[in-house]
Scaffold this active site. Sequence first.
Site, short mmCIF file in Angstrom:
data_model
loop_
_atom_site.label_atom_id
_atom_site.label_comp_id
_atom_site.label_asym_id
_atom_site.label_seq_id
_atom_site.Cartn_x
_atom_site.Cartn_y
_atom_site.Cartn_z
N HIS A 169 33.49 33.64 45.07
CA HIS A 169 34.68 34.35 44.64
C HIS A 169 35.17 35.49 46.29
O HIS A 169 34.78 36.66 46.26
CB HIS A 169 34.59 35.20 43.49
N HIS A 172 41.76 37.16 46.64
CA HIS A 172 42.84 38.18 45.19
C HIS A 172 42.22 39.09 45.59
O HIS A 172 42.50 40.04 44.46
CB HIS A 172 42.14 37.14 43.84
N TYR A 174 39.84 41.01 46.18
CA TYR A 174 38.71 41.17 45.90
C TYR A 174 37.87 41.70 47.25
O TYR A 174 37.55 41.33 48.20
CB TYR A 174 37.89 40.67 44.64
#
Length: 368
Positions: A169, A172, A174
């Site tokens: 990931h 977004h 993070y």
Amino acid sequence: MNTEKLFEAVNLGNLSLKNRTVMAPMTRTFSPDNVPTPDVAAYYRRRAEGNVGLIITEGTCINHAGAHGYDRVPDIFGEKAMAGWKTVVDDVHAAGGKIAPQLWHVGAVRKPGVGPNKEAPAYSPSGLYKPGAENGVAMSQEDIDEVVAAFAQSALESKEAGFDAIEVHGAHGYLVDQFFWEGTNQRTDKYGGSLEKRCQFAVEIIQAIRKAVGDDFPIILRFSQWKQQDYDAKLANTPKELETFLSILSDAGVDIFHASTRRFWVPEFEGSDLNLAGWTKKLTNKPVITVGSVGLDTDFIGEGMTDLSGTSNPTGIEGLIERIENDEFDLVAIGRALLVDPQWLNKIRENQLEDIKPFNKKALGSLS
């Protein structure tokens, strides 16, 4: 509507899929003590039974004290959690699907008091949640090394549990994305400054994962221009900047890029109809996943990612099919439409649009 292209089998290096569809990762917080339960396995199995080619799980937290940003999010390390994931993997495979976990560290999004390590601070490149807004601590070299090792550990344990690939990931807002984003990365060492240096953290993660899992295990990277802290943020303002960004990560060992946008039909740069996924494929010639309000008429509900006060209604996917037929990208990730209706793909294939549920608070209330 001819959906033949969407449902054809595809081979992407060492990842062979029965069709071009992907279940997008969506946080659920349904794992008590951070261990996926039989209900979690049944949830993913239903999507595999609904004909999804590749399932990417909800974000799963790596073995680092600050990785968790929310309670009841599953771990992706350790005996108990991995036994739960083994059941998930076996159930998805039995239903004819493939599955990859999304490896996650929330970084500065974290608030103390959540997750298994409740006193842990929020970790980030420079102690910033967004430009001008502090939260938590700036990471030391020791912190960085620990997080890199934790990503590699989770990737290896995922492979040993039978997963078909892993996704990092990097989107977004993070942790990995906080290093990418100039607004939250104000470091002056090898991890900050130029775009190339801001990619260094991700490069080390990808290289460590590759060393752990070997050459044949697929690594997916999810990235985005937008951040939950700022929908208008950009990592790359031009195709040239995007090419620089993608080339670094491709050379590090990314096999598949997952280009996250809020609306897949929006062009990324002026002068071209290509979306972010289309540009990514053009610039890297590597397999690419597109995503963003597929099958729905709006992106996020209300004013934010967690506001469910409105409704997104089902729509056809003719525009998506046209882009697939033009080979703009290889795979299509479906999020909310598939979340509320495990049979969404089969209904699309049979042109049963009238039977598809809208996405709203009521639909989520009966989520299975």
